[in-house]
Design a protein around this motif. Structure first.
Motif, PDB file in Angstrom:
ATOM      1  N   ALA A 101       0.842  -1.210   0.000  1.00  0.00           N
ATOM      2  CA  ALA A 101       0.000   0.000   0.000  1.00  0.00           C
ATOM      3  C   ALA A 101       0.872   1.252   0.000  1.00  0.00           C
ATOM      4  O   ALA A 101       0.604   2.210  -0.729  1.00  0.00           O
ATOM      5  N   GLY A 105       1.056   3.764  -2.965  1.00  0.00           N
ATOM      6  CA  GLY A 105       0.342   4.971  -2.548  1.00  0.00           C
ATOM      7  C   GLY A 105      -1.161   4.762  -2.580  1.00  0.00           C
ATOM      8  O   GLY A 105      -1.903   5.594  -3.095  1.00  0.00           O
ATOM      9  N   CYS A 106      -1.610   3.624  -2.045  1.00  0.00           N
ATOM     10  CA  CYS A 106      -3.046   3.344  -2.106  1.00  0.00           C
ATOM     11  C   CYS A 106      -3.613   3.030  -0.724  1.00  0.00           C
ATOM     12  O   CYS A 106      -2.874   2.745   0.219  1.00  0.00           O
ATOM     13  N   GLY A 107      -4.931   3.104  -0.620  1.00  0.00           N
ATOM     14  CA  GLY A 107      -5.610   2.886   0.647  1.00  0.00           C
ATOM     15  C   GLY A 107      -5.640   1.411   1.027  1.00  0.00           C
ATOM     16  O   GLY A 107      -5.644   0.536   0.162  1.00  0.00           O
ATOM     17  N   LEU A 108      -5.652   1.155   2.335  1.00  0.00           N
ATOM     18  CA  LEU A 108      -5.686  -0.220   2.847  1.00  0.00           C
ATOM     19  C   LEU A 108      -6.778  -0.333   3.901  1.00  0.00           C
ATOM     20  O   LEU A 108      -6.875   0.506   4.793  1.00  0.00           O
ATOM     21  N   ALA A 109      -7.599  -1.369   3.788  1.00  0.00           N
ATOM     22  CA  ALA A 109      -8.521  -1.725   4.867  1.00  0.00           C
ATOM     23  C   ALA A 109      -8.108  -3.117   5.320  1.00  0.00           C
ATOM     24  O   ALA A 109      -8.147  -4.063   4.530  1.00  0.00           O
ATOM     25  N   VAL A 137     -15.356   1.058   5.175  1.00  0.00           N
ATOM     26  CA  VAL A 137     -14.206   1.751   4.602  1.00  0.00           C
ATOM     27  C   VAL A 137     -14.419   1.890   3.100  1.00  0.00           C
ATOM     28  O   VAL A 137     -14.710   0.902   2.417  1.00  0.00           O
ATOM     29  N   ARG A 138     -14.319   3.131   2.614  1.00  0.00           N
ATOM     30  CA  ARG A 138     -14.373   3.406   1.173  1.00  0.00           C
ATOM     31  C   ARG A 138     -13.009   3.915   0.739  1.00  0.00           C
ATOM     32  O   ARG A 138     -12.196   4.280   1.581  1.00  0.00           O
ATOM     33  N   PHE A 139     -12.788   3.963  -0.553  1.00  0.00           N
ATOM     34  CA  PHE A 139     -11.458   4.319  -1.033  1.00  0.00           C
ATOM     35  C   PHE A 139     -11.505   5.537  -1.948  1.00  0.00           C
ATOM     36  O   PHE A 139     -12.405   5.661  -2.785  1.00  0.00           O
ATOM     37  N   ALA A 140     -10.525   6.427  -1.752  1.00  0.00           N
ATOM     38  CA  ALA A 140     -10.500   7.669  -2.526  1.00  0.00           C
ATOM     39  C   ALA A 140     -10.203   7.391  -3.995  1.00  0.00           C
ATOM     40  O   ALA A 140     -10.608   8.148  -4.867  1.00  0.00           O
ATOM     41  N   LYS A 141      -9.441   6.336  -4.269  1.00  0.00           N
ATOM     42  CA  LYS A 141      -9.096   6.010  -5.653  1.00  0.00           C
ATOM     43  C   LYS A 141      -8.662   4.552  -5.722  1.00  0.00           C
ATOM     44  O   LYS A 141      -8.458   3.905  -4.688  1.00  0.00           O
TER      45      LYS A 141
END
Ligand SMILES: Cc1cc2nc3c(=O)[nH]c(=O)nc-3n(C[C@H](O)[C@H](O)[C@H](O)COP(=O)(O)OP(=O)(O)OC[C@H]3O[C@@H](n4cnc5c(N)ncnc54)[C@H](O)[C@@H]3O)c2cc1C
Ligand SMILES: Nc1ncnc2c1ncn2[C@@H]1O[C@H](COP(=O)(O)O)[C@@H](O)[C@H]1O
Lengths: 315, 275
Positions: A101, A105-109, A137-141
């Motif tokens: 992640a 550069g990405c979101g992690l749940a 949890v939602r993700f910006a991209k």
């Protein structure tokens, strides 16, 4: 949208989390599902659970090397270009996926127990505050990474389909962390976090000898992994790796059998999502009974051998 | 610093960074707000997150053994974090505390938090080791240690139950699951996350709590760390806090133990269908 699923294997055999996660990914109907495979194993066979493509990095991933796992996954992500990366919340899921992640550069749940896709967006559900609350949890991209708690989703039925296998090139650097010794238990057990059945003993076992004499054989009869409360671990009846709870393992079995465990809030933190909880405790007021589907008020030293015999008589 | 014969001239003085935060006391019941925007914090006692106490203790022990010069504590948190880390870290032997209280930092996701911690650590001289808890006992993510290692470009070992330093190298035992543990070695600098079993955290003594009031607490604004609020905009956005679904009421079996055991096996097989 497309989903890439990390399918973990051990000695060439895929773990059941591979089928669980492929089944989950397929059930979302959110575009093509691909498998990521590190090391050997019959990658084409993952088609049976819904993977249309299996991206494989060959090599020896037997001894865990976080650098190699992160690097190999990054190479597969570059080839597969997924919107969502699904992985089990295993040791690698906790150690390497956050690194991935950070690298992407990405979101992690992490350690999720639910996942939906609606209107082009993924929403993951996860327990927080030791399971005392749930959040979305939602993700910006995209891409985003979701790691999933074992046993949260059913095993899909296998079809006859085969995945097309794509080999991805990756050359690991010399490991920066090298394994000098591997300490394995005398009898191999399914990891607590992946176990389908768990038999846990508490402080009331009284000694390591009693724990070994009462809990382990009952666990063996049930094909369960033995677990322990913190009080039992701190008293030396079992190892730290056996502890269930807030400062131990978070488990999610189908059957959780607790013997002589009071059901302290920190213990519940580790096992409250178990599907069927059974408690044996001589104190009818023990808090564990509030969470148990079935309870026996009685002396565990009397109940355990009888239960073991009754189970052995089943098959 | 005193010079012991065993400290070789080419050895650099190693400082340790500990990342720690506060979380609700594990015994506290948690209630979610009616609008789902978070948890009710009124009446909730915040303490040093359970695993972070192991990280703090390990750093202090390494310093006591002469393996480290200074122990610097870093946190993204509010004033209560400062209070709790004063007694939970400074009073047990850490040298100073650096906090970032910027709203964007406090509202960051795991990656944003790791970015702030990485910037604070990079801005501190001679850090050779970062110790963290393996998960924070609020959001239970187990994400920040590995993210931080990636951002720093340092190797990481997570879920560590034994640790030592020799020269510029470390040796750690990690719990990889299934009852298997591995002894691993590597070169410093490195990032280590602490699991239960690593040590038994000491409690601060009252005189030390008093003395900790004079230990330095530094505050960093995002600008000091060359970060902007935009850098920390969450990529994983958490919402809709809700209580877990209630469990159906269970039943206590009746009869003598033989009857109860037989009934339990029958229920597990025929009703719950788990045998
Ligand atoms: C920060 C923190 C983190 C913690 N993390 C964890 C964790 O991860 N996991 C965990 O388990 N705990 C954890 N704890 C500890 C927790 O609060 C409890 O102390 C612990 O779970 C108690 O273990 P126990 O149920 O074995 O013992 P006890 O609470 O002492 O309960 C023993 C039970 O056995 C019953 N009993 C006694 N004899 C018999 C018999 N012959 N037959 C049947 N029943 C009998 C008694 O009625 C009693 O209910 C944590 C605590 C803190 C503060
Ligand atoms: N806001 C924070 N401030 C300081 N350290 C943190 C913070 N959040 C997480 N950490 C560290 O990272 C560890 C793991 O946290 P998490 O990834 O959130 O489960 C914690 O035990 C802390 O050591």
């Amino acid at each position: 949208m497309s989903i890439l699923v990390l399918c973990e294997q051990e000695g060439g055999v895929f773990k059941k989390t591979a089928a669980e996660l492929l089944g989950l990914a397929t059930s979302l109907s959110a575009g093509p599902v691909a498998a990521a495979v590190l090391g050997g194993g019959d990658a084409a066979s993952l088609g049976a659970f819904g993977a249309s493509t299996a991206y494989v990095v060959d090599g020896d991933f037997g001894a865990y090397d976080g650098d190699a796992v992160t690097g190999a996954l990054a190479a597969i992500v570059a080839a597969a270009n997924p919107t969502l990366i699904l992985a089990p919340a295993s040791y690698a899921g906790r150690d390497a996926l956050p690194r991935l992640a950070a690298r992407l550069g990405c979101g992690l749940a992490a350690d999720c127990t639910g996942l939906t896709a609606a209107g082009g967006a993924f929403v993951a559900k996860r327990p927080v505050y030791a399971g005392k609350a749930l959040v979305d949890v939602r993700f910006a991209k995209g891409p985003a990474i979701v790691t999933v708690r074992a046993n949260s989703f059913p095993q899909p039925a296998a079809s006859g389909a085969a995945a097309s296998v794509v080999s991805v090139a990756f050359t690991p650097a010399a490991p920066r962390v090298s394994v000098s010794e591997r300490l394995t238990p005398s009898t191999a057990v399914v990891d607590l976090t992946e176990a389908d059945r768990i038999v846990t003993g508490g402080r009331s076992l009284g000694s390591k000898e009693k724990f070994d004499e009462v809990i382990r054989p009952l666990a063996a009869a049930l094909k369960a992994t033995p677990g322990a409360s913190r009080a039992a671990v701190d008293a030396g009846f079992a190892g730290h790796g056996d502890q269930v709870g807030q400062t131990g393992k978070v488990v999610n079995p189908t059957l959780y059998l607790a013997l002589g465990v009071s059901g302290a809030i920190q213990h519940l933190a580790g096992m409250r999502t178990s599907k069927v909880i059974v408690a044996v405790n001589k104190d009818a007021a023990a808090p564990i009974f509030e969470h148990a589907a079935y309870g026996i008020v009685g002396d565990l030293f009397e109940v355990a051998p009888k239960l073991q015999k009754a189970i052995a008589a089943l098959d | 610093m005193a010079l012991w014969g065993r400290i070789l001239p080419e050895e650099v003085p190693l400082n340790i960074a500990v990342c720690a935060k506060t979380a609700p006391d594990t015994a506290t019941p948690i209630r979610t707000k009616a609008d789902g925007s978070g948890i009710e914090t009124a009446g909730v006692k915040f303490v040093v997150s359970a695993y972070d106490a192991f990280a703090i203790e390990e750093a202090v022990q390494l310093k006591e053994k002469g393996a480290a010069a200074k122990v610097h504590v870093f946190s993204v948190g509010d004033d209560e974090a400062i209070n709790q880390l004063r007694s939970g870290a400074l009073a047990v032997g850490a040298d100073d505390l650096t906090v970032c209280q910027d709203a964007a930092a406090q509202g960051a996701d795991s990656l944003g938090t790791a970015r702030v911690l990485a910037a604070m650590i990079k801005g501190t001289a001679d850090i050779g080791l970062v110790l963290l808890g393996n998960k924070a006992t609020d959001f239970d993510s187990s994400a920040v240690p590995s993210m931080l290692a990636e951002l720093l470009g340092w190797p990481v070992v997570t879920m560590v139950t034994a640790f030592s330093i020799e020269g510029g190298n470390f040796k750690a035992t990690r719990n990889v699951g299934g009852g298997v543990s591995e002894v691993v070695t590597g070169a410093l600098p490195a990032v280590i996350s602490a699991d239960k079993g690593l040590n038994s955290p000491r409690l601060a003594k009252l005189p030390d709590i008093v003395k900790s009031k004079t230990k330095p607490v530094h505050k960093k604004a995002l600008a000091d760390l060359a970060l902007t609020a935009a850098d920390l905009a969450p990529l994983a956005i958490t919402s809709t806090f809700a209580p877990p679904p209630p469990r159906p009421k269970g039943r206590i079996l009746a009869g003598d133990i033989d009857t109860q055991v037989a009934e339990l096996v029958r229920l597990l097989r025929d009703e719950a269908k788990v045998l």
